[in-house]
Design a protein around this motif. Sequence first.
Motif, PDB file in Angstrom:
ATOM      1  N   PHE A 161       0.858  -1.185   0.000  1.00 25.73           N
ATOM      2  CA  PHE A 161       0.000   0.000   0.000  1.00 25.73           C
ATOM      3  C   PHE A 161       0.893   1.234   0.000  1.00 25.73           C
ATOM      4  N   ASP A 162       0.532   2.208  -0.808  1.00 27.77           N
ATOM      5  CA  ASP A 162       1.283   3.455  -0.895  1.00 27.77           C
ATOM      6  C   ASP A 162       0.862   4.349   0.270  1.00 27.77           C
ATOM      7  N   SER A 163       1.753   4.501   1.244  1.00 24.65           N
ATOM      8  CA  SER A 163       1.466   5.294   2.436  1.00 24.65           C
ATOM      9  C   SER A 163       2.738   5.961   2.929  1.00 24.65           C
ATOM     10  N   PRO A 164       2.635   7.184   3.460  1.00 27.89           N
ATOM     11  CA  PRO A 164       3.825   7.811   4.036  1.00 27.89           C
ATOM     12  C   PRO A 164       4.315   7.070   5.290  1.00 27.89           C
ATOM     13  N   TYR A 165       3.493   6.190   5.828  1.00 32.67           N
ATOM     14  CA  TYR A 165       3.852   5.445   7.035  1.00 32.67           C
ATOM     15  C   TYR A 165       4.390   4.051   6.720  1.00 32.67           C
ATOM     16  N   ALA A 166       4.503   3.706   5.443  1.00 32.42           N
ATOM     17  CA  ALA A 166       4.925   2.360   5.045  1.00 32.42           C
ATOM     18  C   ALA A 166       6.237   1.981   5.726  1.00 32.42           C
ATOM     19  N   GLY A 167       6.299   0.734   6.157  1.00 32.75           N
ATOM     20  CA  GLY A 167       7.480   0.219   6.833  1.00 32.75           C
ATOM     21  C   GLY A 167       7.065  -0.834   7.840  1.00 32.75           C
ATOM     22  N   PRO A 168       7.989  -1.279   8.676  1.00 31.55           N
ATOM     23  CA  PRO A 168       7.698  -2.393   9.585  1.00 31.55           C
ATOM     24  C   PRO A 168       6.664  -2.085  10.669  1.00 31.55           C
TER      25      PRO A 168
END
Length: 174
Positions: A135-142
Amino acid sequence: MTIAIRPAAPADAADIDAVLTGCFPRPDEAMLVKQLAIDGELVLVLVAHDEERREVAGLVALSRMQAEIGGDAVPAVAMAPVAVLPEFRRAGVAEALIAGAIEQMRKAGALLLFVLGEPGFYERFGFSAETAQGFDSPYAGPFFMALELQGGLPCGPKGAARHADAFAALAGDA
């Protein structure tokens, strides 16, 4: 201690503010919940009410998200913040709030529930970074995780996963 999980009522507003300002070092989360309410983006707020002490011990807020799979919008919700006053921690209050939120969002027909938090805590409820991956999100990550609420996702590439505008202020993007 007898804790009851219930939907927040307008009369709980001051208690909700007190919990949020008592749980976080800055007023950002309290302002987030207020702005989500003003913007009409809150889907649900559950409170943990201590029946013996007659006070709100904690809360979980759920707000609308825009998420896409295969180019189509899917019903998605963000869970944030989750807050429990220090004197009620390690007593299962947060767990009861999160379980209640998951149950309510399943019943409401949401497909995805997103959270930004500690994987070691949220994974026990079924949240995973793998579900949110793509998902494309500025919060993407673990720490950006999602939970499938209806037993599966539609086919197709994952697209955007956008939180309500009020989250931009919390992230310092406003």
